[in-house]
Motif scaffolding. Structure first.
Motif, mmCIF file in Angstrom:
data_model
loop_
_atom_site.group_PDB
_atom_site.id
_atom_site.type_symbol
_atom_site.label_atom_id
_atom_site.label_comp_id
_atom_site.label_asym_id
_atom_site.label_seq_id
_atom_site.Cartn_x
_atom_site.Cartn_y
_atom_site.Cartn_z
ATOM 1 N N PRO A 23 11.677 -0.912 2.542
ATOM 2 C CA PRO A 23 12.939 -1.540 2.145
ATOM 3 C C PRO A 23 12.860 -3.052 2.353
ATOM 4 C CG PRO A 23 13.345 0.351 3.582
ATOM 5 C CD PRO A 23 11.868 0.095 3.611
ATOM 6 N N SER A 35 11.827 8.716 -1.073
ATOM 7 C CA SER A 35 10.363 8.741 -1.075
ATOM 8 C C SER A 35 9.820 10.093 -0.640
ATOM 9 C CB SER A 35 9.814 7.666 -0.126
ATOM 10 O OG SER A 35 10.434 6.434 -0.343
ATOM 11 N N LEU A 59 9.897 5.695 8.999
ATOM 12 C CA LEU A 59 9.469 5.783 7.600
ATOM 13 C C LEU A 59 7.963 5.526 7.477
ATOM 14 C CD1 LEU A 59 10.636 5.357 4.392
ATOM 15 C CD2 LEU A 59 10.148 3.013 4.956
ATOM 16 N N GLU A 104 19.750 2.912 5.850
ATOM 17 C CA GLU A 104 18.876 2.295 4.844
ATOM 18 C C GLU A 104 17.556 3.074 4.755
ATOM 19 O OE1 GLU A 104 16.502 -1.199 6.064
ATOM 20 O OE2 GLU A 104 17.470 -2.210 4.387
ATOM 21 N N TYR A 164 1.383 -2.078 -5.889
ATOM 22 C CA TYR A 164 0.523 -0.889 -5.986
ATOM 23 C C TYR A 164 -0.033 -0.686 -7.394
ATOM 24 C CZ TYR A 164 5.294 0.705 -7.018
ATOM 25 O OH TYR A 164 6.570 0.796 -7.502
ATOM 26 N N TYR A 211 15.785 5.685 1.953
ATOM 27 C CA TYR A 211 14.424 5.482 1.434
ATOM 28 C C TYR A 211 13.550 6.702 1.705
ATOM 29 C CZ TYR A 211 14.682 0.592 -0.095
ATOM 30 O OH TYR A 211 14.966 -0.563 -0.773
ATOM 31 N N LEU A 251 11.538 2.957 -12.362
ATOM 32 C CA LEU A 251 12.165 2.105 -13.370
ATOM 33 C C LEU A 251 11.959 2.573 -14.804
ATOM 34 C CD1 LEU A 251 11.643 -1.589 -12.180
ATOM 35 C CD2 LEU A 251 13.704 -0.194 -12.113
ATOM 36 N N VAL A 288 0.692 6.411 -3.686
ATOM 37 C CA VAL A 288 1.798 5.469 -3.529
ATOM 38 C C VAL A 288 3.026 6.253 -3.098
ATOM 39 C CG1 VAL A 288 3.268 3.784 -4.673
ATOM 40 C CG2 VAL A 288 0.854 3.953 -5.309
ATOM 41 N N ILE A 289 3.635 5.823 -2.018
ATOM 42 C CA ILE A 289 4.885 6.447 -1.576
ATOM 43 C C ILE A 289 5.993 5.444 -1.826
ATOM 44 C CG2 ILE A 289 6.162 7.305 0.431
ATOM 45 C CD1 ILE A 289 3.613 8.533 1.451
ATOM 46 N N LYS A 290 6.905 5.806 -2.707
ATOM 47 C CA LYS A 290 7.926 4.846 -3.124
ATOM 48 C C LYS A 290 9.174 5.571 -3.583
ATOM 49 C CE LYS A 290 6.250 4.647 -7.899
ATOM 50 N NZ LYS A 290 7.355 4.940 -8.802
ATOM 51 N N SER A 291 10.246 4.796 -3.734
ATOM 52 C CA SER A 291 11.487 5.381 -4.250
ATOM 53 C C SER A 291 11.970 4.645 -5.487
ATOM 54 C CB SER A 291 12.562 5.355 -3.162
ATOM 55 O OG SER A 291 12.762 4.033 -2.715
ATOM 56 N N LEU A 292 11.133 3.722 -5.987
ATOM 57 C CA LEU A 292 11.510 2.948 -7.175
ATOM 58 C C LEU A 292 11.035 3.678 -8.425
ATOM 59 C CD1 LEU A 292 12.577 0.172 -8.304
ATOM 60 C CD2 LEU A 292 10.229 -0.647 -8.144
ATOM 61 N N LEU A 300 10.033 11.799 2.388
ATOM 62 C CA LEU A 300 9.315 11.688 3.656
ATOM 63 C C LEU A 300 10.016 12.481 4.760
ATOM 64 C CD1 LEU A 300 8.206 7.954 3.610
ATOM 65 C CD2 LEU A 300 6.738 9.985 3.461
ATOM 66 N N LEU A 355 -4.709 0.662 -3.696
ATOM 67 C CA LEU A 355 -4.748 1.032 -2.279
ATOM 68 C C LEU A 355 -3.664 2.064 -2.007
ATOM 69 C CD1 LEU A 355 -4.692 -2.608 -0.878
ATOM 70 C CD2 LEU A 355 -6.698 -1.114 -0.900
ATOM 71 N N ASP A 356 -3.844 2.869 -0.972
ATOM 72 C CA ASP A 356 -2.737 3.692 -0.490
ATOM 73 C C ASP A 356 -1.620 2.733 -0.083
ATOM 74 O OD1 ASP A 356 -4.065 6.027 -0.885
ATOM 75 O OD2 ASP A 356 -3.890 6.748 1.184
ATOM 76 N N THR A 357 -0.439 2.966 -0.622
ATOM 77 C CA THR A 357 0.634 1.977 -0.438
ATOM 78 C C THR A 357 1.964 2.660 -0.167
ATOM 79 O OG1 THR A 357 -0.475 0.503 -1.992
ATOM 80 C CG2 THR A 357 1.848 0.035 -1.548
ATOM 81 N N ILE A 358 2.727 2.049 0.718
ATOM 82 C CA ILE A 358 4.108 2.511 0.908
ATOM 83 C C ILE A 358 5.050 1.356 0.615
ATOM 84 C CG2 ILE A 358 3.963 2.143 3.427
ATOM 85 C CD1 ILE A 358 6.146 4.459 3.558
ATOM 86 N N GLU A 359 6.141 1.683 -0.056
ATOM 87 C CA GLU A 359 7.160 0.696 -0.386
ATOM 88 C C GLU A 359 8.146 0.621 0.779
ATOM 89 O OE1 GLU A 359 9.694 1.184 -4.253
ATOM 90 O OE2 GLU A 359 10.591 2.426 -2.702
#
Ligand SMILES: Cc1ncc(C[n+]2csc(CCOP(=O)(O)OP(=O)(O)O)c2C)c(N)n1
Ligand code: SF4
Ligand code: SF4
Lengths: 79, 351, 249
Positions: free
Chosen positions: C70, B97, B66, B89, C59, B93, B214, B208-212, B99, C64-68
């Motif tokens: 788990p 995200s 990831l 898991e 973030y 993600y 809200l 920002v790379i995320k899966s949240l 990816l 910043l460039d950011t990855i979340e």
């Protein structure tokens, strides 16, 4: 002369600044900001006691305080 | 372009394919029957300036993947069934995200620790998401060692094209089987992730790379976007039809089993039986339309799997209401031979 | 005479209110990280690996460039990022539930491999985001929503001392524990963050700072009482200081 500016809308009224203030001149006001927090202030008559240590600004988790210090031109940069 | 023939195991073909595809990082954890992949990668990847990490667990390996792909490089992890469960898991993600991780599952027997022999027991897990949440992987099911090489290269292309994790679903037969292959060198696009990868916010706003999600309605919107992407993937559908045109019975089988069934079909044809093979190569998206076309022609169907019935549900959905599919499940714990399938195929044909 | 701003707000810190509770030390920890990043001229080459906990929106505050990652997996994700791009600066920011419970294997192995990444570990002895449950760092006797009678040593064991544990591993170049309860400790925290970052920049190894922080909300205290608790209860059990420093400073 120093100047302390409170960015009231960022303040959460946590009072951490009141404790670290070298001269203990920061106090809770009776005003609420838009977020609903009771903001802090320095009474105008106390402002001259401020030595611009900047500790209140350093401790504030919400970056709600800007402290300006008057310095001689040639004084080295603070780090 | 090398025209040299190599005689290699399926596992090695996957590793070779990954190198040819420009895989820069590999993260693994030992588990039979896929150990040739990490062993090969630990030896060969550093020579190509890549990084091999033996992770502390499959959980960590998949999360390393990831991280690596978020930086926009081609990377891979591999494992076998129990380890793939642990990777779910990070796979979820990665799907959330968007990816492009490549994950190899050399399917072994289950549930639980099962055995180390071949099985297709992970079909549902691979094709229906596998982890939590509403998502899909692109799933490729190679049937030969050459195809293992080719589809591994394709897996990387598809992963980046769709910004989606791709799974190569093989099994212990494919992994251990040695066959000659002709390796080839694909063109690897440079900077294919320039538009979205993380590399430090220099001269542009941070990424920002995320899966949240809200905020009100944001997750629904995100899910719809993913669904659209899954619909678009239908363009990638691949399958093999073998002697289906005049067949009255179509056997549907994938991967190693598809290949073994092909031998059975050859034998039965020699005996005059009108049977053919339909072998899905993309397991998700599933070649439903092509199967439906055959069903409309009035053909009978038999699904053969190395489990007690998983892909058969997709086949049934595809062929109804024009046809029904029979099912033959080969049990885990032993290696099927072409002979094993003669009787069930003839039975279905004569029904 | 000119005017100079004392401890100016770093540019990389966003101009927006945070979602943190009043007096929560996450905001302060973010600010120190931001200051160090700027002083080391790192923001443009930094990839931040966020974690799951109250700081999940990091973030929104650190530009910043950011990855979340788990829950608990930030060190594995950071390993992947750094192996993919060894030329970038990579750090994780994790809470104590994230790092010392679900993510214990990942942090230990990341440190032990000597990954060239840095970790900012916020130890507030509780699961903040999920509403104040027991953490692996909850002090013996401390009441939480899942140890309402107080953490019992015989039943739940003693709190993990992460800075010592990480400091004992071969791949670690720097491990320290600091606190945010007073000005002196805040300044020491900033120095420690800088050293943990430099461990990576100077290719020495893994860098780790454990920051004793407050969660006034779940401790059911005012922020000022929370600072007192750090001094009176946390520091005696979690001693401050460096547990490994191969930077020669
Ligand atoms: C796999 C998984 N398990 C549980 C959770 C729920 N969860 C979210 S945050 C959290 C704990 C966070 O506590 P901590 O790391 O101490 O950070 P804090 O909120 O105190 O800053 C948990 C258990 C999750 N998101 N994912
Ligand atoms: S420390 Fe900041 S947020 Fe807290 S009371 Fe002072 S100004 Fe307000
Ligand atoms: S719950 Fe605790 S850790 Fe979370 S924001 Fe509030 S004070 Fe901070």
């Amino acid at each position: 002369m120093s100047k302390v500016v409170f960015l009231e809308e960022l303040c959460k009224g946590c009072l951490l600044c009141t404790q670290v203030c070298s001269k203990k001149i920061i106090t809770q006001s009776s005003r609420f900001n838009k977020q609903g927090y009771k903001v802090v202030e320095i009474k105008p008559e106390d402002l001259e006691k401020c030595i611009a240590c900047g500790f209140c600004s350093l401790v504030c988790p919400d970056s709600a305080i800007v402290v300006y210090k008057s310095v001689e031109e040639k004084e080295p940069e603070n780090v | 372009m090398s025209k040299k023939r190599l005689f290699v195991k399926g596992n090695e073909a996957i590793a070779l394919g990954a190198l040819a595809a420009g895989c820069k990082c590999y993260f693994g954890y030992p588990i039979t029957p896929q150990n040739d992949i990490p062993e090969f990668m630990s030896r060969e990847l550093p020579k190509k300036g890549g990084a091999f990490v033996q992770a502390e667990s499959e959980v960590a390996a998949a999360n390393m993947l990831l991280g690596a792909v978020s930086a926009g490089i081609r990377a891979m992890t591999s494992s076998s069934s129990p380890g793939i469960s642990l990777k779910q898991e990070a796979i979820s993600y990665m799907a959330g995200s968007e990816l492009p991780g490549v994950i190899v599952n050399m399917n072994r027997g289950g549930p639980g620790l099962g055995d180390i022999g071949p099985s297709q027991g992970d079909y549902f897990q691979a094709t229906k998401g596998g982890g939590h949440g509403d998502y899909r992987l692109l799933v490729l099911g190679p049937g030969t060692v050459q195809e293992a090489y080719d589809l591994t290269i394709k897996a990387f292309d598809l992963a980046f094209k769709y910004k989606n994790p791709v799974m190569i679903l093989g099994d212990a037969i494919l992994g251990q089987m040695k066959e000659p292959i002709t390796p080839w060198e694909p063109e690897v696009p440079e900077k294919e992730a320039k538009e979205w990868c993380l590399e430090g916010a220099k001269g542009r706003p941070p990424r920002v790379i995320k899966s949240l999600y809200l905020e009100d309605g944001a997750l629904a919107k995100h899910n719809l976007k993913l669904a659209q992407k899954y619909a678009e993937m239908k363009k990638e559908i691949l399958f093999e039809e073998f002697l289906t045109q005049d067949a009255s019975l179509i056997v549907v089988a994938y991967g190693s089993i598809g290949r073994i069934v092909k031998s059975t079909i050859r034998t039965l044809r020699k005996q005059g039986h009108k049977v053919g093979l339909f072998r899905p190569i993309t397991l998700y998206p599933f070649p439903s339309e092509a199967l439906q076309v055959l069903a409309k022609e009035g053909k009978k169907f038999l699904t053969i799997e190395h489990n007690l019935g998983q892909m058969v549900e997709d086949v049934q959905l595809a062929v109804c209401p024009y046809a029904q599919t029979d099912f033959h499940g080969h049990l885990p714990g032993n290696l099927p031979t072409p002979n094993d399938f003669e009787e069930p195929i003839i039975k279905a044909l004569e029904k | 005479m000119t005017e100079k701003i004392m401890f100016p707000k770093p540019q990389v810190l966003a101009n927006r209110p945070t979602h943190y509770c009043p007096g929560c030390h996450h905001g302060l920890a973010h600010k120190l990280v931001a200051q160090v990043l700027e002083e080391l001229k790192l923001p443009e080459k930094t990839i931040c690996v966020g974690s799951i906990g109250c700081s999940v929106f990091i973030y929104n505050y650190l530009l910043l460039d950011t990855i979340e990652a788990p829950h608990g997996r930030a060190p594995a994700v950071a390993t992947g990022v750094k192996r993919a791009r060894p030329d970038k600066f990579v750090f994780t920011y994790q809470g104590d539930g994230d790092l010392a419970a679900i993510g214990l294997a990942e942090i230990m192995h990341c440190a032990n491999r000597g990954e060239r990444v840095s970790v900012v570990f916020v130890n507030n002895t509780i699961y903040g985001m999920t509403g104040g449950q027991m953490a692996p760092t909850t002090l013996v006797g401390q009441k939480t929503t899942t140890c309402p009678g107080g953490r019992c040593k015989d039943r739940e064991g003693e709190p993990f001392k992460m800075a010592e544990i990480i400091g004992s591993l071969g791949g670690t170049a720097y491990a320290a524990r600091t606190a945010l309860n007073d000005i002196k400790n805040i300044q020491k925290t900033k120095k420690a963050i800088k050293l943990a970052f430099r461990a990576q920049l100077e290719d020495k190894g893994f860098g780790f700072v454990e920051i004793l922080s407050s969660c006034p909300t779940n401790w059911k205290m005012t922020p000022l009482q929370a600072n007192e608790r750090i001094a009176k209860e946390m520091i005696p059990y979690f001693p401050l200081g460096e547990f490994k420093n191969t930077l020669g400073e």
